[in-house]
Design an enzyme around this catalytic site. Sequence first.
Site, PDB file in Angstrom:
ATOM      1  N   GLY A  23       0.945  -1.202   0.057  1.00 51.38           N
ATOM      2  CA  GLY A  23       0.069  -0.124  -0.023  1.00 51.38           C
ATOM      3  C   GLY A  23       0.870   1.414  -0.156  1.00 51.38           C
ATOM      4  CG  ASP A  81      -6.504  -7.479  -5.109  1.00 52.66           C
ATOM      5  OD1 ASP A  81      -6.208  -7.585  -3.929  1.00 52.66           O
ATOM      6  OD2 ASP A  81      -7.526  -7.640  -5.343  1.00 52.66           O
ATOM      7  CB  VAL A  82      -2.601  -7.033  -0.873  1.00 52.56           C
ATOM      8  CG1 VAL A  82      -1.739  -6.126  -0.775  1.00 52.56           C
ATOM      9  CG2 VAL A  82      -3.787  -6.605  -0.288  1.00 52.56           C
ATOM     10  CE1 TYR A 115      -9.619  -0.283   8.612  1.00 56.56           C
ATOM     11  CE2 TYR A 115     -10.232   0.789  10.605  1.00 56.56           C
ATOM     12  CZ  TYR A 115      -9.390   0.522   9.629  1.00 56.56           C
ATOM     13  OH  TYR A 115      -8.261   1.231   9.672  1.00 56.56           O
ATOM     14  CE  LYS A 170      -6.633  -2.366   9.232  1.00 55.58           C
ATOM     15  NZ  LYS A 170      -5.202  -2.455   8.647  1.00 55.58           N
TER      16      LYS A 170
END
Lengths: 234, 98
Positions: free
Chosen positions: A10, A51-52, A143, A147
Amino acid sequence: MSAGVAIVTGSRKGLGKHIAERLLAAGWRVEGCSRRPAEWSAEGYTHHELDVSDEAAVVRMVRETVARHGRLDALINNAGIAGMNHLLLTPRSAADKMFQTNFVGSFLFLREAAKAMSRQKRGRIVNFSTVAAALDLEGEAVYAASKAAVESLTRVAARELGASGITVNAVGPTPVATDLIKLVPEAKIQELVRRQAIPRLGREEDVWNVVDFFLRPESAFVTGQVVYLGGARG
Amino acid sequence: MKAEIVELILESLREQSAVSAHPELAAPTPETRLLGEKAVLDSIGLVSLIVDLEEKVAARFGKEIVLADERAMSLRYSPFRRVESLADYVVEKLEAAS
């Protein structure tokens, strides 16, 4: 860790770009990636478009990096996307996308980087969490969950990779004024900031400071840790 | 192709004998066990073998494969049970990649 070779995911903009630039300034060679072409270039920096969550692309990038430099000293697993929505209004596609980028992307890079690092018997991996995970923020269920998954990955990976000389830690930034939070309403950001011990937005250098700490030679005995900025606690 | 892969695995095992005390590692065969109580490797040794093999396969066949499998730690179904089953698994992955 003295200057070596790092992968920063990123790295097209925002925190990833800042970290890549700080590493380059310290003499590191950096390989970065993003879905779109880099908007910047520098000596010692190589950009990959991927794309990761694309397993084959991640495998290729890590192997190319090791082939080019003969080593891989650090992985900064920064790539991530954020999203804010009421739980009941969150589409499945948003959940899929967030887990693919935030968790699967981190997992794939960690797995492939750790393979190279385990051969060298040394390496540093820094994952990215968020204060949203510690603060259980309303509107950030998916989100924060993605994480929280990264935090568990960090702790378990630290145990599995410790014997191979690899440390795995995570930094949990507060909101930093980057594109990641540009769609979050200002009032919501302020509400979040008020819950921190030090109520201000984070700065790129705050995040770099923690990354730099994890990379230092003296931090070889620090692993499995998540450091939140701004004094955020659950 | 399979014979070449078996040889790559055996070569990798022989290389590991430098850092492991297991007597069978110096002279492994296609029947050598890689998993379980009678295995010649511990879990870290198995991971090293897989990492090394991915690299050797990429160098020999020019294809990037990932040797990861949900059955990895199953004594009954793991493709990593023995040298020969691992070779079959690599052949399968290489064919899928072409």
